[in-house]
Design a protein around this motif. Structure first.
Motif, mmCIF file in Angstrom:
data_model
loop_
_atom_site.group_PDB
_atom_site.id
_atom_site.type_symbol
_atom_site.label_atom_id
_atom_site.label_comp_id
_atom_site.label_asym_id
_atom_site.label_seq_id
_atom_site.Cartn_x
_atom_site.Cartn_y
_atom_site.Cartn_z
ATOM 1 N N THR A 1 0.934 -1.266 -0.281
ATOM 2 C CA THR A 1 -0.082 -0.004 -0.109
ATOM 3 C C THR A 1 0.975 1.130 -0.039
ATOM 4 O OG1 THR A 1 -0.104 -0.404 2.394
ATOM 5 C CG2 THR A 1 -2.250 -0.988 1.274
ATOM 6 N N GLY A 2 0.380 2.200 -0.683
ATOM 7 C CA GLY A 2 1.239 3.658 -0.471
ATOM 8 C C GLY A 2 1.324 4.088 -1.939
ATOM 9 N N CYS A 3 0.357 3.859 -2.855
ATOM 10 C CA CYS A 3 0.278 4.635 -4.200
ATOM 11 C C CYS A 3 -1.212 4.828 -4.402
ATOM 12 C CB CYS A 3 1.142 4.057 -5.213
ATOM 13 S SG CYS A 3 1.547 4.937 -6.492
ATOM 14 N N ASN A 4 -1.899 5.831 -3.910
ATOM 15 C CA ASN A 4 -3.140 6.068 -4.118
ATOM 16 C C ASN A 4 -3.445 7.368 -4.804
ATOM 17 O OD1 ASN A 4 -3.608 3.945 -2.782
ATOM 18 N ND2 ASN A 4 -3.610 5.026 -0.628
ATOM 19 N N THR A 5 -2.563 8.249 -4.713
ATOM 20 C CA THR A 5 -3.085 9.846 -5.319
ATOM 21 C C THR A 5 -2.443 9.613 -6.821
ATOM 22 O OG1 THR A 5 -0.869 10.525 -4.339
ATOM 23 C CG2 THR A 5 -2.780 10.896 -3.506
ATOM 24 N N ARG A 6 -3.217 9.669 -7.876
ATOM 25 C CA ARG A 6 -2.729 9.632 -9.336
ATOM 26 C C ARG A 6 -3.291 10.758 -10.249
ATOM 27 N NH1 ARG A 6 -4.377 4.673 -8.297
ATOM 28 N NH2 ARG A 6 -2.746 3.131 -7.763
ATOM 29 N N ALA A 7 -2.644 11.062 -11.212
ATOM 30 C CA ALA A 7 -2.964 11.904 -12.078
ATOM 31 C C ALA A 7 -4.011 10.938 -13.125
ATOM 32 C CB ALA A 7 -1.788 12.370 -12.823
ATOM 33 N N TYR A 8 -4.445 11.596 -14.192
ATOM 34 C CA TYR A 8 -5.308 10.867 -15.042
ATOM 35 C C TYR A 8 -4.472 9.948 -15.935
ATOM 36 C CZ TYR A 8 -7.845 10.127 -19.472
ATOM 37 O OH TYR A 8 -8.622 9.502 -20.455
ATOM 38 N N ASN A 9 -5.071 8.643 -16.015
ATOM 39 C CA ASN A 9 -4.349 7.721 -17.028
ATOM 40 C C ASN A 9 -2.694 7.565 -16.628
ATOM 41 O OD1 ASN A 9 -4.717 5.981 -19.237
ATOM 42 N ND2 ASN A 9 -3.660 7.415 -20.607
ATOM 43 N N THR A 10 -2.684 7.235 -15.369
ATOM 44 C CA THR A 10 -1.351 7.020 -14.856
ATOM 45 C C THR A 10 -1.533 5.661 -13.930
ATOM 46 O OG1 THR A 10 -1.421 8.552 -12.933
ATOM 47 C CG2 THR A 10 -0.413 9.043 -15.033
ATOM 48 N N GLY A 11 -0.561 4.765 -13.807
ATOM 49 C CA GLY A 11 -0.504 3.784 -12.658
ATOM 50 C C GLY A 11 0.624 3.983 -11.911
#
Length: 239
Positions: A115-125
């Motif tokens: 866990t630890g990657c929840n904030t994302r820009a559009y169309n990114t992983g």
């Protein structure tokens, strides 16, 4: 306990209290040990991975909040205990436990938070890289064009996640170079052009598809001297 190993699916779900992220986390096991024999992995005596071999990963399963004893035994023959260790597990958190070869020739278990990657820009992983090969090793991960994504990743370490535009990437893994000018790129973008011309000899090349809103880890496992060689396992971390 000896008759239970034939059952792949032992009841792991407590009937009471109901499974809830308030009380339970999730755990899975990745086998990066180059031993030729299969192992069984239990937590407090409950089977979580049966006949686990090099290059296999179990599904996530529930584990209650708190400290638990992880035991690794040979799956057949003399079922001697190869490893027994206490680990903390946290409610609502997912972890991958990686079984690796220790420097002394035995086994070690590495606990990695998923866990630890929840904030994302559009169309990114999100994407990260882990070195679970052998003691003393250090690797760089490069894109096909030569850009350095992660550098100097030591044994038993996992990089932080980086934002990655959705798409299909071609990666190279090389032994860590002493080039100080190799700066890590902050974000993975398709079609970027790097130095390219004087790439060090890749040990492994592989392709990874990154989907929007998903997290991935590429685990480098194995070693250069065994028949197994080096292998990359890319897994999704939020399934």
């Amino acid at each position: 306990h000896g008759n239970n190993w034939g059952n792949s699916f032992l009841p792991l779900t407590p009937t009471n209290p109901a499974i809830s992220p308030r009380y339970y986390g999730q755990v899975r096991f990745l086998n990066a040990s180059t031993n030729s024999f299969a192992v069984n992995i239990t937590i407090d005596g409950t089977a979580y991975a049966i006949n686990s071999r090099f290059g296999t990963i179990s599904n996530y399963d529930w584990i209650s909040d708190g400290f638990h004893t992880v035991t690794v035994r040979r799956a057949s023959g003399m079922r001697s205990v190869l490893l027994r260790q206490n680990f903390p597990f946290t409610a609502s958190k997912k972890v991958t436990m990686v079984l690796v070869d220790s420097a002394s020739g035995g086994l070690e278990m590495v606990q990695i938070s998923d866990t630890g990657c929840n904030t994302r820009a559009y169309n990114t992983g999100c994407y990260r890289f882990a070195n679970m090969t052998c003691s003393g090793s250090r690797f760089d991960l490069l894109l096909y064009g030569g850009e350095t994504v992660f550098r100097n990743v030591g044994f038993q370490s996992v990089t932080p996640y980086k934002q990655a535009m959705a798409g299909s990437y071609q990666f190279y893994i090389t032994s860590s170079s002493s080039y100080t000018f190799l700066k890590e790129i902050p974000v993975l973008v398709l079609g970027a052009i790097g130095i390219g011309s004087n790439l060090p000899q890749p040990l492994v090349s592989f392709q990874t598809d990154i989907a929007s809103g998903r997290n991935y880890t590429s685990y480098l496992i194995g070693n250069t001297w065994s028949d197994l060689g080096l292998r990359v396992m890319t897994v999704e971390d939020n399934v």
